[in-house]
Write a protein that holds these residues in place. Structure first.
Motif, short mmCIF file in Angstrom:
data_model
loop_
_atom_site.label_atom_id
_atom_site.label_comp_id
_atom_site.label_asym_id
_atom_site.label_seq_id
_atom_site.Cartn_x
_atom_site.Cartn_y
_atom_site.Cartn_z
N LEU A 1 0.76 -1.34 -0.03
CA LEU A 1 -0.08 0.02 0.25
C LEU A 1 0.96 1.10 0.03
CD1 LEU A 1 -2.79 0.92 0.36
CD2 LEU A 1 -2.49 1.00 2.72
N ALA A 2 0.85 2.13 -1.05
CA ALA A 2 1.60 3.40 -1.26
C ALA A 2 0.75 4.39 -0.23
CB ALA A 2 1.57 3.71 -2.61
N ARG A 3 1.35 5.34 0.35
CA ARG A 3 0.87 6.36 0.99
C ARG A 3 1.16 7.68 0.26
NH1 ARG A 3 4.36 3.73 3.89
NH2 ARG A 3 5.87 5.79 4.23
N PHE A 4 0.09 8.36 0.28
CA PHE A 4 0.21 9.89 -0.25
C PHE A 4 1.03 10.74 0.75
CE2 PHE A 4 -1.40 13.94 0.16
CZ PHE A 4 -1.23 14.50 -1.12
N GLU A 5 2.26 11.32 0.16
CA GLU A 5 2.92 12.03 0.72
C GLU A 5 2.90 13.65 0.57
OE1 GLU A 5 6.71 10.09 0.60
OE2 GLU A 5 5.94 8.69 2.27
N GLY A 6 2.22 14.05 -0.35
CA GLY A 6 2.03 15.47 -0.79
C GLY A 6 1.76 15.51 -2.06
N GLY A 7 1.42 16.88 -2.53
CA GLY A 7 1.42 16.87 -3.98
C GLY A 7 0.43 18.37 -4.22
N ALA A 8 0.17 18.85 -5.50
CA ALA A 8 -0.71 20.01 -5.74
C ALA A 8 -1.05 19.92 -7.42
CB ALA A 8 -0.07 21.19 -5.27
N PHE A 9 -1.99 20.63 -7.51
CA PHE A 9 -2.39 21.04 -8.78
C PHE A 9 -2.12 22.53 -8.78
CE2 PHE A 9 -5.60 17.83 -9.24
CZ PHE A 9 -5.54 17.37 -10.58
N VAL B 1 -3.59 3.28 -3.02
CA VAL B 1 -3.04 4.46 -2.42
C VAL B 1 -3.87 4.68 -1.04
CG1 VAL B 1 -2.55 7.05 -2.57
CG2 VAL B 1 -1.99 5.46 -4.43
N ASP B 2 -3.30 4.92 -0.05
CA ASP B 2 -3.63 5.31 1.26
C ASP B 2 -3.70 6.96 1.16
OD1 ASP B 2 -4.57 5.74 3.88
OD2 ASP B 2 -2.69 5.13 4.97
N ALA C 1 8.03 7.64 -5.02
CA ALA C 1 7.48 7.94 -6.24
C ALA C 1 6.94 9.38 -6.50
CB ALA C 1 6.60 7.03 -6.82
N GLU C 2 7.28 9.92 -7.71
CA GLU C 2 6.53 11.07 -8.02
C GLU C 2 5.66 11.00 -9.22
OE1 GLU C 2 8.11 15.65 -7.70
OE2 GLU C 2 8.75 14.78 -9.79
N LEU C 3 4.45 11.41 -9.30
CA LEU C 3 3.55 11.27 -10.44
C LEU C 3 3.21 12.74 -10.86
CD1 LEU C 3 1.69 10.11 -12.67
CD2 LEU C 3 -0.12 10.31 -10.87
N ARG C 4 3.77 13.18 -12.07
CA ARG C 4 3.61 14.19 -12.77
C ARG C 4 2.98 14.29 -14.00
NH1 ARG C 4 7.39 19.07 -11.88
NH2 ARG C 4 7.92 17.63 -10.24
N ILE C 5 1.64 15.07 -13.93
CA ILE C 5 0.85 15.21 -15.09
C ILE C 5 0.52 16.52 -15.66
CG2 ILE C 5 -1.46 14.73 -15.88
CD1 ILE C 5 -1.70 12.47 -13.93
N LEU D 1 4.24 9.71 -3.54
CA LEU D 1 3.80 8.78 -2.88
C LEU D 1 5.10 7.87 -2.45
CD1 LEU D 1 1.77 7.19 -6.06
CD2 LEU D 1 1.05 8.52 -4.03
N SER D 2 4.82 7.05 -1.40
CA SER D 2 5.76 6.44 -0.65
C SER D 2 6.46 5.23 -1.44
CB SER D 2 5.51 5.72 0.57
OG SER D 2 4.21 4.79 0.21
N GLN D 3 5.82 4.78 -2.64
CA GLN D 3 6.45 4.02 -3.51
C GLN D 3 5.60 3.78 -4.84
OE1 GLN D 3 5.43 0.32 -0.98
NE2 GLN D 3 3.73 -0.13 -2.15
N GLY D 4 6.37 3.54 -5.73
CA GLY D 4 5.49 3.35 -7.01
C GLY D 4 4.46 2.41 -7.03
N VAL D 5 3.40 2.78 -7.93
CA VAL D 5 2.41 1.88 -8.05
C VAL D 5 1.84 1.83 -9.44
CG1 VAL D 5 1.36 2.03 -5.63
CG2 VAL D 5 0.60 3.65 -7.28
N PRO D 6 1.20 0.97 -9.97
CA PRO D 6 0.43 1.13 -11.30
C PRO D 6 -0.56 2.15 -11.31
CG PRO D 6 0.77 -1.32 -10.72
CD PRO D 6 1.07 -0.50 -9.35
#
Length: 137
Positions: free
Chosen positions: A25-33, A71-72, A126-130, A47-52
């Motif tokens: 289970l990945a944990r949300f660790e921050g972010g923003a639009f 994701v938690d 992990a960092e997801l960027r869109i 995220l604390s780790q990469g996930v699909p």
């Protein structure tokens, strides 16, 4: 006999501790639009780790949807994440068993310019960027 029971209890406790850490289970660790300087909007999720994951847009009403494998979202604050004028509302949470979802209702039509997940080789975080840009109907 007492030593045997103590050993058994210690083993059960150790197995439970390892199972909790290896849950996947990945944990949300921050972010923003955030609105970019010249045009468009960017979503960053740490995220604390990469996930699909997958991302897509919908119409009627206009939405950006990001699905994640488990994701938690504990501690995520939709108001703090929404720092863009293009986002009308934001929600996140469980979607179906094993999957989580982030949904942003949009004030105007957008197209997805870039999307990618980077995983740190040192930490596994992990960092997801869109990146989004405005488009016509």
């Amino acid at each position: 006999m007492g030593r045997l029971i103590f050993t058994w209890i210690a083993m059960v406790w150790a197995v439970q501790a390892v199972a909790q850490d290896a849950s996947g289970l990945a944990r949300f660790e921050g972010g923003a639009f955030t609105d970019r300087r010249f045009a468009g909007t960017e979503l960053t999720v740490h995220l604390s780790q990469g996930v699909p994951w997958r991302v897509f847009t919908l119409d009627a009403p206009r939405r950006l949807v990001v699905d994640f494998r488990e994701v938690d979202w504990t501690g995520a604050d939709a108001a703090a994440l929404d720092q863009s004028e293009r986002i009308e509302s934001l929600r996140m949470g469980a979607f179906r068993p094993g999957w989580s979802r982030l949904v942003a209702e949009l004030s105007e039509p957008v197209t997805i310019d870039e999307a990618g997940l980077r995983i740190s080789p040192e930490t596994g975080a992990a960092e997801l960027r869109i990146t989004l840009s405005t488009t016509s109907q």
